[in-house]
Scaffold this motif. Structure first.
Motif, PDB file in Angstrom:
ATOM      1  N   ARG A 160       0.839  -1.207   0.000  1.00 13.61           N
ATOM      2  CA  ARG A 160       0.000   0.000   0.000  1.00 13.61           C
ATOM      3  C   ARG A 160       0.875   1.260   0.000  1.00 13.61           C
ATOM      4  N   VAL A 161       2.093   1.141   0.535  1.00  6.30           N
ATOM      5  CA  VAL A 161       3.016   2.287   0.552  1.00  6.30           C
ATOM      6  C   VAL A 161       3.433   2.634  -0.878  1.00  6.30           C
ATOM      7  N   ALA A 162       3.760   1.611  -1.669  1.00  7.41           N
ATOM      8  CA  ALA A 162       4.165   1.844  -3.064  1.00  7.41           C
ATOM      9  C   ALA A 162       3.035   2.500  -3.846  1.00  7.41           C
ATOM     10  N   HIS A 163       1.825   2.024  -3.635  1.00  7.11           N
ATOM     11  CA  HIS A 163       0.694   2.544  -4.419  1.00  7.11           C
ATOM     12  C   HIS A 163       0.409   4.011  -4.074  1.00  7.11           C
ATOM     13  N   SER A 164       0.414   4.346  -2.771  1.00  8.36           N
ATOM     14  CA  SER A 164       0.157   5.747  -2.391  1.00  8.36           C
ATOM     15  C   SER A 164       1.283   6.649  -2.877  1.00  8.36           C
ATOM     16  N   ASN A 165       2.523   6.209  -2.691  1.00  3.99           N
ATOM     17  CA  ASN A 165       3.657   7.050  -3.099  1.00  3.99           C
ATOM     18  C   ASN A 165       3.718   7.217  -4.613  1.00  3.99           C
ATOM     19  N   HIS A 166       3.417   6.169  -5.353  1.00  7.20           N
ATOM     20  CA  HIS A 166       3.435   6.291  -6.817  1.00  7.20           C
ATOM     21  C   HIS A 166       2.440   7.361  -7.255  1.00  7.20           C
ATOM     22  N   ASP A 167       1.247   7.309  -6.681  1.00  9.74           N
ATOM     23  CA  ASP A 167       0.220   8.285  -7.069  1.00  9.74           C
ATOM     24  C   ASP A 167       0.675   9.717  -6.783  1.00  9.74           C
ATOM     25  N   ALA A 168       1.078   9.975  -5.538  1.00  4.55           N
ATOM     26  CA  ALA A 168       1.374  11.366  -5.151  1.00  4.55           C
ATOM     27  C   ALA A 168       2.655  11.869  -5.803  1.00  4.55           C
ATOM     28  N   LEU A 169       3.693  11.065  -5.783  1.00  2.56           N
ATOM     29  CA  LEU A 169       4.985  11.533  -6.329  1.00  2.56           C
ATOM     30  C   LEU A 169       4.891  11.787  -7.829  1.00  2.56           C
ATOM     31  N   THR A 170       4.174  10.928  -8.540  1.00  2.00           N
ATOM     32  CA  THR A 170       4.022  11.112  -9.985  1.00  2.00           C
ATOM     33  C   THR A 170       3.290  12.420 -10.266  1.00  2.00           C
ATOM     34  N   ARG A 171       2.222  12.674  -9.493  1.00  2.00           N
ATOM     35  CA  ARG A 171       1.473  13.930  -9.712  1.00  2.00           C
ATOM     36  C   ARG A 171       2.316  15.162  -9.395  1.00  2.00           C
ATOM     37  N   PHE A 172       3.266  15.016  -8.472  1.00  2.00           N
ATOM     38  CA  PHE A 172       4.141  16.151  -8.150  1.00  2.00           C
ATOM     39  C   PHE A 172       5.318  16.278  -9.126  1.00  2.00           C
ATOM     40  N   GLY A 173       5.384  15.398 -10.132  1.00  2.00           N
ATOM     41  CA  GLY A 173       6.424  15.550 -11.157  1.00  2.00           C
ATOM     42  C   GLY A 173       7.680  14.740 -10.921  1.00  2.00           C
ATOM     43  N   ALA A 174       7.640  13.822  -9.938  1.00  2.00           N
ATOM     44  CA  ALA A 174       8.791  12.938  -9.726  1.00  2.00           C
ATOM     45  C   ALA A 174       8.740  11.794 -10.742  1.00  2.00           C
ATOM     46  N   ASN A 175       9.902  11.199 -10.973  1.00  2.00           N
ATOM     47  CA  ASN A 175      10.013  10.041 -11.848  1.00  2.00           C
ATOM     48  C   ASN A 175      10.083   8.812 -10.938  1.00  2.00           C
ATOM     49  N   VAL A 176       8.977   8.074 -10.857  1.00  2.00           N
ATOM     50  CA  VAL A 176       8.932   6.906  -9.960  1.00  2.00           C
ATOM     51  C   VAL A 176       9.233   5.649 -10.766  1.00  2.00           C
TER      52      VAL A 176
END
Ligand code: CP
Length: 300
Positions: A160-176
């Motif tokens: 669940r950590v990967a899924h939440s972080n992927h969503d938020a970081l991608t929207r903030f412009g990070a390359n996950v």
């Protein structure tokens, strides 16, 4: 109703506001509820960090805390999640923090209860407050998420950590980027070989193997897994000079990460736990500030 259920349910502006408050709490700022306000922590799965950092956060905000664990409750007599939450609402609780094995446990509650629900970890789905503390930790380090490369490595499918972080970081412009055994990959993102992920990353986020969510036994021994997919001493040397190590914990030392690296200079693992209190204070403030409680003057 200010529920906190998934990261996707928050706008970037809302996330920024929570991080802003969390950062202020980390610097000693004070916000307390004015009237007696009860909050219940309902944990249907084990937890050390989330449960206790929520309790610390709640007490710092002046909330009255009720702790509930499914094993010693009327859940054992067949009471449903809905009836459990309605019970707490009926006895005067103003909000609930829930950890539950179902990915979407909150769907049976939203619209039917009149108190805010905070997701403290939902099955293999999402763990938004872990994500918020991870974002706070990354922001403190790099001041931005844009164009950072964040490598999330391990048991992605069940995380669940990967899924939440992927969503938020991608929207903030990070390359996950993701890396891990094929059988634990899912459709969430882009997978690369582990050495490539380690070399490219500004943030190396290692994940625990979620044995409790696996149907069969792991094919590899712990040592085989460590060599194939773990952050070994040799791989740490391949990281960029400024890159940091993160892990939501609990850590299985010598499996997903070498024991010596857990508290090495690059590691922010215990910093993440410290930030968990501040991120959860900010999430609770968001849930309660528009109810009967009022903001007191902020002071350091
Ligand atoms: N990171 C995390 O959720 O830890 P706990 O399971 O101990 O709460």
């Amino acid at each position: 109703m200010k529920h906190l259920l998934t990261m996707a349910g928050l706008t970037l502006n809302e996330i920024e506001n929570i991080l802003f408050d969390a950062e202020r709490f980390s610097k000693g700022e004070v916000w307390k509820v004015k009237e007696q306000t009860f909050v219940a922590n309902l944990f249907f799965e084990p937890s050390t960090r989330t449960r206790n950092s929520f309790e610390v956060a709640e007490k710092k905000l002046g909330l009255d805390v009720l702790n509930f664990s499914a094993e010693s409750s009327s859940v054992q007599k067949g009471e449903t999640l809905y009836d459990t939450v309605r019970t707490f609402e009926s006895i005067g609780v103003s909000g609930v923090v829930i950890r539950h094995p179902e990915n979407h446990f909150f769907q049976e509650l939203v619209g039917k209860v009149n108190i805010p629900i905070i997701n403290a970890g939902a099955g293999c789905g999402e763990h938004p407050t872990q994500c918020l503390l991870d974002l706070l930790t990354i922001k403190q380090e790099f001041q931005t998420f844009k164009d950072l490369t964040v490598a999330i490595i391990g048991d992605i499918r069940h995380s669940r950590v990967a899924h939440s972080n992927h969503d938020a970081l991608t929207r903030f412009g990070a390359n996950v980027i993701f890396s891990g055994p094929k059988e634990w990959q899912d459709e969430t993102g882009l997978y690369v070989p582990i050495d490539e992920a380690i070399r490219e990353a500004d943030v190396v986020m290692m994940l625990r193997i979620q044995h409790e969510r696996h149907e069969g036994q792991m094919g590899n021994t712990k040592e085989e897994y460590h060599q194939a997919y773990g952050l070994t001493i040799e791989r740490e040397k391949m990281m960029k000079p400024h890159a940091i190590i993160m892990h939501p914990a609990p850590v299985n030392r010598g499996v997903e990460i070498a024991s010596e690296l857990v508290e090495c200079e690059r590691s922010r693992i215990f910093k993440q736990m410290q930030n968990g209190v501040f991120a959860r204070m900010a999430a609770l403030k968001r849930a309660f500030e528009c109810k009967t409680v009022q903001t007191q003057s902020l002071s350091i």
